[in-house]
Design a protein around this motif. Structure first.
Motif, PDB file in Angstrom:
ATOM      1  N   SER A  53       0.832  -1.200   0.000  1.00 37.46           N
ATOM      2  CA  SER A  53       0.000   0.000   0.000  1.00 37.46           C
ATOM      3  C   SER A  53       0.873   1.258   0.000  1.00 37.46           C
ATOM      4  O   SER A  53       0.583   2.228  -0.703  1.00 37.46           O
ATOM      5  N   LEU A  56       2.401   1.722  -3.496  1.00 40.09           N
ATOM      6  CA  LEU A  56       1.373   2.140  -4.450  1.00 40.09           C
ATOM      7  C   LEU A  56       0.969   3.596  -4.235  1.00 40.09           C
ATOM      8  O   LEU A  56       0.685   4.324  -5.194  1.00 40.09           O
ATOM      9  N   PHE A  57       0.929   4.014  -2.979  1.00 37.34           N
ATOM     10  CA  PHE A  57       0.570   5.404  -2.685  1.00 37.34           C
ATOM     11  C   PHE A  57       1.557   6.361  -3.336  1.00 37.34           C
ATOM     12  O   PHE A  57       1.175   7.326  -4.002  1.00 37.34           O
ATOM     13  N   TRP A  58       2.850   6.092  -3.160  1.00 40.27           N
ATOM     14  CA  TRP A  58       3.840   7.004  -3.714  1.00 40.27           C
ATOM     15  C   TRP A  58       3.955   6.885  -5.232  1.00 40.27           C
ATOM     16  O   TRP A  58       4.338   7.848  -5.917  1.00 40.27           O
ATOM     17  N   SER A  59       3.621   5.733  -5.779  1.00 39.33           N
ATOM     18  CA  SER A  59       3.576   5.634  -7.242  1.00 39.33           C
ATOM     19  C   SER A  59       2.449   6.496  -7.794  1.00 39.33           C
ATOM     20  O   SER A  59       2.593   7.151  -8.832  1.00 39.33           O
ATOM     21  N   ALA A  60       1.303   6.519  -7.094  1.00 42.91           N
ATOM     22  CA  ALA A  60       0.170   7.342  -7.519  1.00 42.91           C
ATOM     23  C   ALA A  60       0.499   8.828  -7.384  1.00 42.91           C
ATOM     24  O   ALA A  60       0.172   9.631  -8.270  1.00 42.91           O
ATOM     25  N   ALA A  98      -3.238   3.775 -10.693  1.00 44.08           N
ATOM     26  CA  ALA A  98      -2.388   3.651  -9.505  1.00 44.08           C
ATOM     27  C   ALA A  98      -3.163   4.066  -8.256  1.00 44.08           C
ATOM     28  O   ALA A  98      -3.054   3.422  -7.199  1.00 44.08           O
ATOM     29  N   TRP A  99      -3.961   5.126  -8.373  1.00 39.28           N
ATOM     30  CA  TRP A  99      -4.787   5.546  -7.230  1.00 39.28           C
ATOM     31  C   TRP A  99      -5.831   4.485  -6.882  1.00 39.28           C
ATOM     32  O   TRP A  99      -6.099   4.198  -5.711  1.00 39.28           O
ATOM     33  N   TRP A 102      -4.183   1.635  -5.112  1.00 41.75           N
ATOM     34  CA  TRP A 102      -3.857   1.990  -3.731  1.00 41.75           C
ATOM     35  C   TRP A 102      -5.113   2.018  -2.855  1.00 41.75           C
ATOM     36  O   TRP A 102      -5.105   1.521  -1.718  1.00 41.75           O
ATOM     37  N   LYS A 105      -6.277  -1.322  -1.842  1.00 38.00           N
ATOM     38  CA  LYS A 105      -5.266  -2.039  -1.059  1.00 38.00           C
ATOM     39  C   LYS A 105      -5.079  -1.417   0.335  1.00 38.00           C
ATOM     40  O   LYS A 105      -4.648  -2.093   1.277  1.00 38.00           O
ATOM     41  N   SER A 106      -5.442  -0.135   0.499  1.00 41.50           N
ATOM     42  CA  SER A 106      -5.160   0.564   1.752  1.00 41.50           C
ATOM     43  C   SER A 106      -6.067   0.089   2.884  1.00 41.50           C
ATOM     44  O   SER A 106      -7.207  -0.332   2.672  1.00 41.50           O
ATOM     45  N   TYR A 120      -8.327  -4.635  -7.662  1.00 47.01           N
ATOM     46  CA  TYR A 120      -6.901  -4.385  -7.402  1.00 47.01           C
ATOM     47  C   TYR A 120      -5.995  -4.845  -8.538  1.00 47.01           C
ATOM     48  O   TYR A 120      -5.238  -4.041  -9.114  1.00 47.01           O
TER      49      TYR A 120
END
Length: 496
Positions: A53, A56-60, A98-99, A102, A105-106, A120
């Motif tokens: 998670s 994925l957050f920082w990729s978004a 990507a969002w 995330w 998954k969060s 997902y």
């Protein structure tokens, strides 16, 4: 209400130019996430849901920032509209999926989204795939549509149904008979292809200008016509080549292969002759100074090559430079580059040392034998400092543009027997100073644009020193800072 960041403003373009940096964030994060997901699902590694998670957050976030910067960069124009549109939507797709990946998954939102786990894997896969396709489109926008595939080897070309690889010449081929060469097709177009069309083609029209076809070159870009037929001095494509390389308007951009002195001379000559599309060299007027430039293209005018002078430092060999002396120069902010390893000659540049002044010139003396090119433009050098330069006996090129030197300082240079080039642009040098510097034994070129030298003084002095180029800015007889392609004081003749 105007929003500066939504227009092609300085702020928008400043932020937009961070796009190439920011775009690597989602690429890196998504690829790491993909590898971790594969490892986790195959049982090879153990990765927690919170770790996935977090990545994925920082990729978004990275994808979103890249989208914003990319949009601001696009406001500057110069890109093929359809290709830009595809790249933009694919980039937005990377951020959007990507969002979504995330969110489902969060810990905070995953449980609140109906059928979240089902979304997902598709969202994550789409984000990863679009990263590759958007990257491909981005490369095509920057370097041309065939940039990534141009050198695809066999058998992959055949499998993909691509045509056979055709090697593109890096430089123009020698011309067998220059007199019979069609000027645009055989001389001008090869120069443009090797130096200009990478940024001005069908897929990347920087400044809305294309230079890959004559008709489109004539049309010009958003800044107006690329050139004025018959007037190279008023032509934008020549003017930009003559600007300092660090200037934002200089072309080609800093870091790209630059046009040589001869190439600029040839383009200027073609424009001055009316920019003909199909005329041969033998059908145009050629000045005495253009003959050796044309001769260098091949064997058609080989006899004229003898008119070209051999450099005063050609074949000169000196002892290796003292590493400690070089280190002292670098500590003072100067840049030192070797010119020819077999000769041990060096170039010293103060381009990053604007505060370099007379009191520091003593640092050059231990390298008096090795310094052949010296760039002191825009420094605090004065007439007193030129006394020290007189000790550099092998000095071949000297840049003093935009400095405080005057006629009084130039008298110290008269004994530099190997000095061939001196740049006095934007100095206080007058006709008297120009006359004194012309006495340097092997001087070939002196640039006095925007100095106190007068046009009448240039004409008179040029008559006394016909073999030395005196460049005095943009006018019908000269090309500022580079090669003089014509001279109103000399009669022009046909190539013989």
């Amino acid at each position: 209400m105007d929003y500066p960041l939504l227009q092609a403003s300085g702020w928008a373009l400043f932020i937009g130019r961070f796009h190439p940096v920011l775009v690597h964030l989602p690429i890196g994060f998504l690829l790491i996430a993909a590898l971790l997901e594969i490892g986790r699902r195959t049982g090879r590694i153990g990765v927690s849901e919170s770790a996935m998670s977090f990545i994925l957050f920082w990729s978004a976030v990275g994808a979103t920032l890249a989208c914003v910067a990319g949009y601001l960069l696009s406001l500057g124009g110069g890109y093929e509209a359809e290709l830009l549109d595809d790249h933009m939507w694919q980039g937005i797709g990377v951020a959007a999926f990507a969002w979504i990946a995330w969110l489902v998954k969060s810990d905070a939102f995953g449980d609140k989204i109906p059928f979240g786990p089902a979304f997902y894997l598709p969202a994550f896969c789409l984000a990863t795939i679009l990263t590759f396709t958007a990257g491909h489109e981005g490369g095509s926008l920057t370097h041309g549509e065939e940039y990534l595939t141009q050198y695809t080897p066999e058998p992959f070309r055949s499998i993909a149904g691509m045509p056979p690889l055709q090697e593109k010449a890096i430089e123009a081929k020698p011309i067998t008979n220059v007199q019979e060469a069609v000027v645009y097709k055989d001389i001008v177009q090869p120069i443009l292809e090797t130096r200009c069309t990478q940024c001005h083609n069908a897929s990347k029209k920087k400044g809305d200008l294309r230079m890959d076809e004559l008709a489109l070159l004539l049309k010009g870009g958003k800044g107006g016509p690329a050139f004025v037929s018959g007037k190279s001095a008023e032509s934008d494509m020549i003017r930009r080549c003559l600007l300092p390389e660090g200037d934002d308007d200089h072309m080609p951009p800093k870091g790209k292969p630059q046009l040589s002195t001869q190439q600029i001379a040839l383009l200027s000559w073609w424009i001055d002759q009316g920019a003909p599309a199909d005329k041969k060299v033998s059908e145009l007027t050629v000045s005495e100074q253009m003959k050796p430039v044309l001769a260098s293209l091949g064997s058609g005018l080989a006899g004229s090559v003898s008119q070209m002078q051999v450099s005063a430092i050609e074949g000169l060999k000196v002892a290796k430079a003292d590493p400690k002396a070089i280190e002292n120069l670098e500590k003072a902010g100067l840049i030192v580059h070797p010119l020819a390893n077999d000769q041990n000659l060096i170039e010293v540049s103060a381009v990053n040392a604007a505060d370099f002044g007379d009191e520091q010139l003593g640092l050059l003396i231990p390298l008096a034998d090795q310094i052949a090119w010296l760039k002191l433009g825009r420094t605090k050098i004065s007439d007193n400092g030129l006394k020290e330069l007189s000790k550099l006996k092998n000095l071949n090129k000297l840049h003093l543009e935009h400095t405080a030197v005057t006629d009084a300082g130039l008298v110290h240079l008269k004994d530099l027997s190997k000095l061939e080039y001196i740049n006095l642009v934007d100095t206080k040098v007058t006709d008297s100073g120009l006359k004194s510097v012309m006495q340097v034994k092997n001087l070939k070129s002196v640039y006095v644009w925007r100095s106190a030298v007068t046009d009448s003084g240039v004409v008179q002095i040029a008559r006394s020193y016909p073999k030395i180029q005196i460049v005095n800015g943009f006018n019908e007889a000269t090309v500022a800072q580079f090669v003089k392609t014509g001279d109103t004081t000399r009669a022009e003749t046909k190539v013989k």
